[in-house]
Design a protein around this motif. Structure first.
Motif, PDB file in Angstrom:
ATOM      1  N   ASP A   1      -5.502  10.336  -0.224  1.00 41.11           N
ATOM      2  CA  ASP A   1      -5.445  10.482   1.234  1.00 41.11           C
ATOM      3  C   ASP A   1      -6.451   9.553   1.908  1.00 41.11           C
ATOM      4  O   ASP A   1      -6.172   8.947   2.945  1.00 41.11           O
ATOM      5  CB  ASP A   1      -5.741  11.936   1.635  1.00 41.11           C
ATOM      6  CG  ASP A   1      -4.611  12.880   1.259  1.00 41.11           C
ATOM      7  OD1 ASP A   1      -3.496  12.394   0.988  1.00 41.11           O
ATOM      8  OD2 ASP A   1      -4.851  14.106   1.208  1.00 41.11           O
ATOM      9  N   LEU A   2      -7.627   9.439   1.300  1.00 41.04           N
ATOM     10  CA  LEU A   2      -8.673   8.557   1.833  1.00 41.04           C
ATOM     11  C   LEU A   2      -8.206   7.101   1.800  1.00 41.04           C
ATOM     12  O   LEU A   2      -8.374   6.357   2.769  1.00 41.04           O
ATOM     13  CB  LEU A   2      -9.951   8.740   1.006  1.00 41.04           C
ATOM     14  CG  LEU A   2     -11.239   8.072   1.495  1.00 41.04           C
ATOM     15  CD1 LEU A   2     -12.449   8.870   0.978  1.00 41.04           C
ATOM     16  CD2 LEU A   2     -11.347   6.638   1.005  1.00 41.04           C
ATOM     17  N   MET A   3      -7.597   6.705   0.697  1.00 42.06           N
ATOM     18  CA  MET A   3      -7.076   5.336   0.586  1.00 42.06           C
ATOM     19  C   MET A   3      -6.015   5.076   1.652  1.00 42.06           C
ATOM     20  O   MET A   3      -5.997   4.012   2.285  1.00 42.06           O
ATOM     21  CB  MET A   3      -6.448   5.127  -0.791  1.00 42.06           C
ATOM     22  CG  MET A   3      -7.407   5.078  -1.949  1.00 42.06           C
ATOM     23  SD  MET A   3      -6.475   4.653  -3.467  1.00 42.06           S
ATOM     24  CE  MET A   3      -7.516   5.410  -4.711  1.00 42.06           C
ATOM     25  N   ALA A   4      -5.127   6.035   1.841  1.00 42.98           N
ATOM     26  CA  ALA A   4      -4.045   5.868   2.808  1.00 42.98           C
ATOM     27  C   ALA A   4      -4.601   5.776   4.225  1.00 42.98           C
ATOM     28  O   ALA A   4      -4.197   4.908   5.008  1.00 42.98           O
ATOM     29  CB  ALA A   4      -3.064   7.026   2.697  1.00 42.98           C
TER      30      ALA A   4
ATOM     31  N   LEU B   1       0.832  -1.192   0.000  1.00 42.92           N
ATOM     32  CA  LEU B   1       0.000   0.000   0.000  1.00 42.92           C
ATOM     33  C   LEU B   1       0.871   1.249   0.000  1.00 42.92           C
ATOM     34  O   LEU B   1       0.625   2.191  -0.742  1.00 42.92           O
ATOM     35  CB  LEU B   1      -0.910  -0.006   1.240  1.00 42.92           C
ATOM     36  CG  LEU B   1      -2.014  -1.071   1.264  1.00 42.92           C
ATOM     37  CD1 LEU B   1      -2.679  -1.062   2.634  1.00 42.92           C
ATOM     38  CD2 LEU B   1      -3.033  -0.817   0.178  1.00 42.92           C
ATOM     39  N   THR B   2       1.897   1.253   0.843  1.00 42.19           N
ATOM     40  CA  THR B   2       2.782   2.410   0.931  1.00 42.19           C
ATOM     41  C   THR B   2       3.455   2.682  -0.404  1.00 42.19           C
ATOM     42  O   THR B   2       3.535   3.828  -0.853  1.00 42.19           O
ATOM     43  CB  THR B   2       3.859   2.163   2.003  1.00 42.19           C
ATOM     44  OG1 THR B   2       3.220   1.890   3.250  1.00 42.19           O
ATOM     45  CG2 THR B   2       4.752   3.378   2.157  1.00 42.19           C
ATOM     46  N   ILE B   3       3.920   1.628  -1.061  1.00 43.85           N
ATOM     47  CA  ILE B   3       4.583   1.788  -2.354  1.00 43.85           C
ATOM     48  C   ILE B   3       3.657   2.447  -3.351  1.00 43.85           C
ATOM     49  O   ILE B   3       4.050   3.341  -4.101  1.00 43.85           O
ATOM     50  CB  ILE B   3       5.053   0.420  -2.877  1.00 43.85           C
ATOM     51  CG1 ILE B   3       6.219  -0.079  -2.023  1.00 43.85           C
ATOM     52  CG2 ILE B   3       5.484   0.517  -4.342  1.00 43.85           C
ATOM     53  CD1 ILE B   3       6.679  -1.470  -2.372  1.00 43.85           C
ATOM     54  N   ASP B   4       2.376   2.034  -3.365  1.00 48.64           N
ATOM     55  CA  ASP B   4       1.431   2.612  -4.311  1.00 48.64           C
ATOM     56  C   ASP B   4       1.292   4.111  -4.116  1.00 48.64           C
ATOM     57  O   ASP B   4       1.260   4.876  -5.071  1.00 48.64           O
ATOM     58  CB  ASP B   4       0.050   1.950  -4.146  1.00 48.64           C
ATOM     59  CG  ASP B   4       0.012   0.559  -4.762  1.00 48.64           C
ATOM     60  OD1 ASP B   4       0.740   0.346  -5.748  1.00 48.64           O
ATOM     61  OD2 ASP B   4      -0.726  -0.289  -4.257  1.00 48.64           O
TER      62      ASP B   4
ATOM     63  N   VAL C   1     -16.391  -1.187  -1.640  1.00 47.88           N
ATOM     64  CA  VAL C   1     -15.092  -0.511  -1.722  1.00 47.88           C
ATOM     65  C   VAL C   1     -14.297  -0.724  -0.434  1.00 47.88           C
ATOM     66  O   VAL C   1     -13.076  -0.938  -0.475  1.00 47.88           O
ATOM     67  CB  VAL C   1     -15.270   0.999  -1.986  1.00 47.88           C
ATOM     68  CG1 VAL C   1     -13.920   1.717  -1.942  1.00 47.88           C
ATOM     69  CG2 VAL C   1     -15.936   1.232  -3.339  1.00 47.88           C
ATOM     70  N   LEU C   2     -14.979  -0.690   0.693  1.00 48.15           N
ATOM     71  CA  LEU C   2     -14.300  -0.808   1.982  1.00 48.15           C
ATOM     72  C   LEU C   2     -13.781  -2.211   2.246  1.00 48.15           C
ATOM     73  O   LEU C   2     -13.057  -2.419   3.231  1.00 48.15           O
ATOM     74  CB  LEU C   2     -15.242  -0.368   3.119  1.00 48.15           C
ATOM     75  CG  LEU C   2     -15.688   1.094   3.069  1.00 48.15           C
ATOM     76  CD1 LEU C   2     -16.511   1.440   4.297  1.00 48.15           C
ATOM     77  CD2 LEU C   2     -14.489   2.026   2.941  1.00 48.15           C
ATOM     78  N   THR C   3     -14.121  -3.164   1.387  1.00 50.96           N
ATOM     79  CA  THR C   3     -13.553  -4.503   1.521  1.00 50.96           C
ATOM     80  C   THR C   3     -12.189  -4.598   0.846  1.00 50.96           C
ATOM     81  O   THR C   3     -11.496  -5.607   0.990  1.00 50.96           O
ATOM     82  CB  THR C   3     -14.477  -5.567   0.891  1.00 50.96           C
ATOM     83  OG1 THR C   3     -14.573  -5.337  -0.532  1.00 50.96           O
ATOM     84  CG2 THR C   3     -15.873  -5.507   1.506  1.00 50.96           C
ATOM     85  N   LEU C   4     -11.806  -3.551   0.128  1.00 55.47           N
ATOM     86  CA  LEU C   4     -10.563  -3.577  -0.653  1.00 55.47           C
ATOM     87  C   LEU C   4      -9.367  -3.207   0.211  1.00 55.47           C
ATOM     88  O   LEU C   4      -8.638  -2.252  -0.047  1.00 55.47           O
ATOM     89  CB  LEU C   4     -10.676  -2.619  -1.849  1.00 55.47           C
ATOM     90  CG  LEU C   4     -11.872  -2.891  -2.771  1.00 55.47           C
ATOM     91  CD1 LEU C   4     -11.950  -1.830  -3.859  1.00 55.47           C
ATOM     92  CD2 LEU C   4     -11.772  -4.282  -3.384  1.00 55.47           C
ATOM     93  N   THR C   5      -9.174  -3.966   1.252  1.00 54.66           N
ATOM     94  CA  THR C   5      -8.069  -3.749   2.177  1.00 54.66           C
ATOM     95  C   THR C   5      -7.603  -5.091   2.707  1.00 54.66           C
ATOM     96  O   THR C   5      -8.420  -5.994   2.912  1.00 54.66           O
ATOM     97  CB  THR C   5      -8.488  -2.846   3.355  1.00 54.66           C
ATOM     98  OG1 THR C   5      -7.419  -2.804   4.319  1.00 54.66           O
ATOM     99  CG2 THR C   5      -9.747  -3.367   4.021  1.00 54.66           C
TER     100      THR C   5
ATOM    101  N   PHE D   1      -4.725   0.571  -3.615  1.00 53.09           N
ATOM    102  CA  PHE D   1      -4.664   1.576  -4.675  1.00 53.09           C
ATOM    103  C   PHE D   1      -5.324   1.086  -5.958  1.00 53.09           C
ATOM    104  O   PHE D   1      -6.291   1.669  -6.458  1.00 53.09           O
ATOM    105  CB  PHE D   1      -3.191   1.929  -4.924  1.00 53.09           C
ATOM    106  CG  PHE D   1      -2.957   2.948  -5.999  1.00 53.09           C
ATOM    107  CD1 PHE D   1      -2.942   4.295  -5.702  1.00 53.09           C
ATOM    108  CD2 PHE D   1      -2.712   2.551  -7.308  1.00 53.09           C
ATOM    109  CE1 PHE D   1      -2.701   5.243  -6.695  1.00 53.09           C
ATOM    110  CE2 PHE D   1      -2.466   3.472  -8.312  1.00 53.09           C
ATOM    111  CZ  PHE D   1      -2.469   4.822  -7.998  1.00 53.09           C
ATOM    112  N   HIS D   2      -4.819   0.003  -6.528  1.00 51.66           N
ATOM    113  CA  HIS D   2      -5.304  -0.473  -7.817  1.00 51.66           C
ATOM    114  C   HIS D   2      -6.756  -0.959  -7.750  1.00 51.66           C
ATOM    115  O   HIS D   2      -7.563  -0.676  -8.636  1.00 51.66           O
ATOM    116  CB  HIS D   2      -4.405  -1.594  -8.340  1.00 51.66           C
ATOM    117  CG  HIS D   2      -3.000  -1.165  -8.604  1.00 51.66           C
ATOM    118  ND1 HIS D   2      -2.665  -0.326  -9.650  1.00 51.66           N
ATOM    119  CD2 HIS D   2      -1.837  -1.440  -7.951  1.00 51.66           C
ATOM    120  CE1 HIS D   2      -1.357  -0.118  -9.635  1.00 51.66           C
ATOM    121  NE2 HIS D   2      -0.833  -0.768  -8.622  1.00 51.66           N
ATOM    122  N   SER D   3      -7.076  -1.703  -6.703  1.00 55.50           N
ATOM    123  CA  SER D   3      -8.432  -2.257  -6.591  1.00 55.50           C
ATOM    124  C   SER D   3      -9.477  -1.164  -6.405  1.00 55.50           C
ATOM    125  O   SER D   3     -10.593  -1.276  -6.919  1.00 55.50           O
ATOM    126  CB  SER D   3      -8.493  -3.244  -5.422  1.00 55.50           C
ATOM    127  OG  SER D   3      -7.608  -4.319  -5.625  1.00 55.50           O
TER     128      SER D   3
END
Length: 276
Positions: free
Chosen positions: A108-111, A3-6, A151-155, A117-119
């Motif tokens: 920022d929301l993703m982080a 995740l950080t790399i993305d 969307v919130l399952t994409l973690t 990122f991709h999903s």
């Protein structure tokens, strides 16, 4: 780590390019300086009679280009980044405030909520403008709520997500996204949702060859060469066609009716904890 790399990829790419170009310029600086002094292309043996002091003088002259080169790289990277982000968001017009109102807030929301990122970008392909509409007398839309939950399952760590805050943040971002999409409706055809989905799926990969996938494939090949080679061929096929709907993305069939291997590959294409 993935995740950080993305999230830092943009800055890493630019800094890597600047570092490489700086090293190249440093190596070519004497040639650049000498050509600037002579006003013509250099010929073989151009530095045979030059003293170390003269070569150093040419080097210093050539290195004067460094600020201009770095500025050009930064401007070019910024322009390309905007183009790529707009394609990922399935937007056709570039507005000056898209970075501050859409791109950066989404990253920022993703982080903050640890969304992949991709999903996440891939899932935006399935967002529909009708999801933003509410029924008379209500303040919510069931279709929108279900979409946000998807969307919130994409973690990789769903237990770490503050569902209430994440839902609120994502809904607020989607409101801005809807307004932005509607502002360029005339640039799309009659079925804007279908066209946006097609455009988004063409640039946002369904399958990403992640490090852990490679490690699992290696283990599989080492443990059982025959079955391992079969999995390797499949992963290579997916890696060469990352935008295809792998893992039955377009298959409406219930999971229990799908092939077991297909479901495992689905977890690889997305984020599931299932391994090969």
């Amino acid at each position: 780590m993935g995740l950080t790399i993305d999230y830092v990829m943009r800055k890493v790419d630019m800094h890597t390019i600047i570092f490489a170009v700086r090293a190249l310029l440093n190596a070519l600086a004497p040639i650049i300086g000498a050509e600037a002094e002579q006003g013509t292309a250099l010929k073989a043996g151009w530095a045979d009679d030059a003293t170390p002091e003269k070569v150093d003088e040419w080097r210093k002259e050539g290195l004067k280009l460094l600020p201009e080169v770095e500025e050009t790289i930064q401007d070019t990277c910024a322009d390309e980044y905007k183009k790529r982000i707009h394609k990922r968001l399935a937007l056709r017009r570039i507005d000056l405030d898209d970075e501050s109102k859409l791109a950066r807030p989404l990253l920022d929301l993703m982080a903050e909520h640890r969304l992949d990122f991709h999903s996440t970008f891939r899932r935006l392909a399935y967002f529909r403008l009708s999801m933003a509409e509410t029924s008379q007398g209500t303040e919510s839309n069931k279709e929108l709520d279900e979409y946000i939950q998807s969307v919130l399952t994409l973690t990789p760590e769903p237990q770490m997500v503050d569902q209430m805050k994440a839902s609120t943040d994502l809904k607020a971002w989607l409101e801005r996204y809807v307004a932005r999409i509607k502002s360029e409706r005339e640039q799309w055809g009659d079925d804007i949702d279908a066209e946006r989905e097609k455009a988004s799926r063409a640039v946002n990969p369904r399958f990403v060859l992640r490090q852990w996938v490679l490690e699992e494939v290696i283990k599989k090949v080492e443990q059982d060469a025959d079955s391992g080679k079969r999995v390797l061929r499949k992963v290579l096929q997916m890696a060469c066609n990352p935008f295809d709907p792998w893992g039955a993305e377009d298959d409406p069939s219930p999971e229990e009716s799908l092939d077991g291997e297909l479901l495992k590959l689905d977890s690889n294409a997305a984020l599931g904890s299932v391994r090969l």
